[in-house]
Design an enzyme around this catalytic site. Structure first.
Site, mmCIF file in Angstrom:
data_model
loop_
_atom_site.group_PDB
_atom_site.id
_atom_site.type_symbol
_atom_site.label_atom_id
_atom_site.label_comp_id
_atom_site.label_asym_id
_atom_site.label_seq_id
_atom_site.Cartn_x
_atom_site.Cartn_y
_atom_site.Cartn_z
ATOM 1 N N CYS A 131 0.817 -1.215 0.000
ATOM 2 C CA CYS A 131 0.000 0.000 0.000
ATOM 3 C C CYS A 131 0.852 1.266 0.000
ATOM 4 O O CYS A 131 0.568 2.212 -0.742
ATOM 5 C CB CYS A 131 -0.961 -0.010 1.189
ATOM 6 S SG CYS A 131 -0.195 -0.236 2.805
ATOM 7 N N PHE A 132 1.906 1.313 0.822
ATOM 8 C CA PHE A 132 2.781 2.485 0.814
ATOM 9 C C PHE A 132 3.493 2.649 -0.524
ATOM 10 O O PHE A 132 3.552 3.764 -1.064
ATOM 11 C CB PHE A 132 3.796 2.408 1.954
ATOM 12 C CG PHE A 132 3.213 2.615 3.324
ATOM 13 C CD1 PHE A 132 2.522 3.767 3.652
ATOM 14 C CD2 PHE A 132 3.364 1.646 4.309
ATOM 15 C CE1 PHE A 132 1.994 3.963 4.919
ATOM 16 C CE2 PHE A 132 2.842 1.823 5.578
ATOM 17 C CZ PHE A 132 2.148 2.984 5.885
#
Length: 325
Positions: A131-132
């Protein structure tokens, strides 16, 4: 009949989001669901709002030797839990690993779909970005590709909602009492997403990412990732925006904004928002990226990758608007 798909780890946050998207997908037919603690229960017992046609599907104990005939398998398992088992999935089954075991692993394609769609089309083993990285790399890719920033001096300050930590485990940091009205950094200096970000930055920028600094923070909201990225470069704000608009021209899911992006803009969607501010006199470029950590940061990105490897329209099942408010 559409393509036959399965989800492993369906009762987790990522697996549940994959279920939501696949249930409405025009070409995917969910025929297999697997988990550990949820094995033996029906989908409707775990997800009371599931469409009636899927309600009676029984969640099976995950066993790659007992897979039915599938076209695509989505694996949403904790990092460290998928490598051995997915190696036993038949080669005829296309696999999208939402977990972290196969990012830049031999035999797997890193599925950064908005940046490198041509590398994904026609492949059978896709490692979904974290996600990051999804928020960070979408914001940085245009600048690195255009040579507007230095790859060796990048600082990433990241914020994520609680669901980014996953559903499993008994870590009290993720309970309401500990996380409400609280802000906490974690994973300092050696976060699990560092290697994939560094490798991708080097490939996009053509130089070392040895100076990369990444600090994530847990914030008291359910969904969303916002990254603020500090870079060295003498581009203007307008040049950064123009580079991003050129880079993502014709791409369905990346929006370049003049205003700093907000997490609420992406909630429940596969969209990525990127924004920029620059001061060439200070040799400073600030890039900002926003995604829903369960959408573009996990299951939405996985469905996008599955569309690409299956020869479907990239946007199939992903065109719903974000949830507001």
């Amino acid at each position: 009949m559409g393509m036959r798909v399965g989800i492993v780890g369906i009762s987790g946050f990522g697996g549940g989001e994959a279920l939501r998207l696949i249930a409405a997908h025009p070409e995917f037919d969910l025929v297999y669901a697997a988990g550990e603690g949820s094995a033996g229960s029906r989908l409707v017992d775990r997800f009371p709002g599931v469409p009636p046609r899927l309600a009676g599907l029984v969640i099976e104990k995950w066993d790659p030797a007992a897979l039915p005939d599938l076209d695509v398998l989505f694996a949403s398992l904790p990092t460290g839990a998928s490598a051995e088992a997915l190696a036993r999935v038949p080669a005829s089954v296309k696999v999208v690993d939402i977990g972290g075991d196969h990012r830049y692993a031999d035999g797997w394609v890193y599925g950064l779909a908005d940046v490198w769609p041509e590398k994904i089309i026609g492949q059978t083993r896709i490692a979904n970005p974290g996600c990051f990285p999804a928020a960070t790399l979408n914001a940085l890719a245009p600048l690195l590709s255009a040579g507007l920033i230095e790859p060796a001096n990048i600082i990433i300050d990241a914020k994520t909602g609680i669901s980014g930590a996953g559903r499993g485990g008994a870590d009290s940091r993720f309970g309401f009492a500990e996380s409400n009205e609280n802000l906490q950094p974690y994973g300092l200096l050696k976060h699990t997403h560092m290697p994939e970000m560094a490798t991708t930055i080097e490939r996009l920028g053509g130089g070392s990412a040895a100076g990369l600094v990444f600090t994530p923070h847990l914030v008291p909201m359910t969904r969303g990732v916002l990254v603020t990225i500090y870079c060295r470069g003498q581009a203007t704000t307008g040049q950064c925006r123009d580079a991003a608009r050129d880079f993502y021209a014709g791409r369905a899911f990346v929006r370049v904004t003049d205003a700093p992006p907000q997490t609420k803009w992406a909630t429940g969607s596969n969209l990525a928002f990127v924004g920029y501010a620059a001061d060439p006199d200070r040799n400073l470029v600030i890039a900002m990226g926003v995604v829903d950590n369960l959408g573009k940061g996990a299951a939405g990105h996985a469905v996008q990758n599955a569309n690409l490897i299956c020869g479907l329209p990239e946007t199939a099942g992903l065109e719903g608007a974000p949830v507001w408010p």
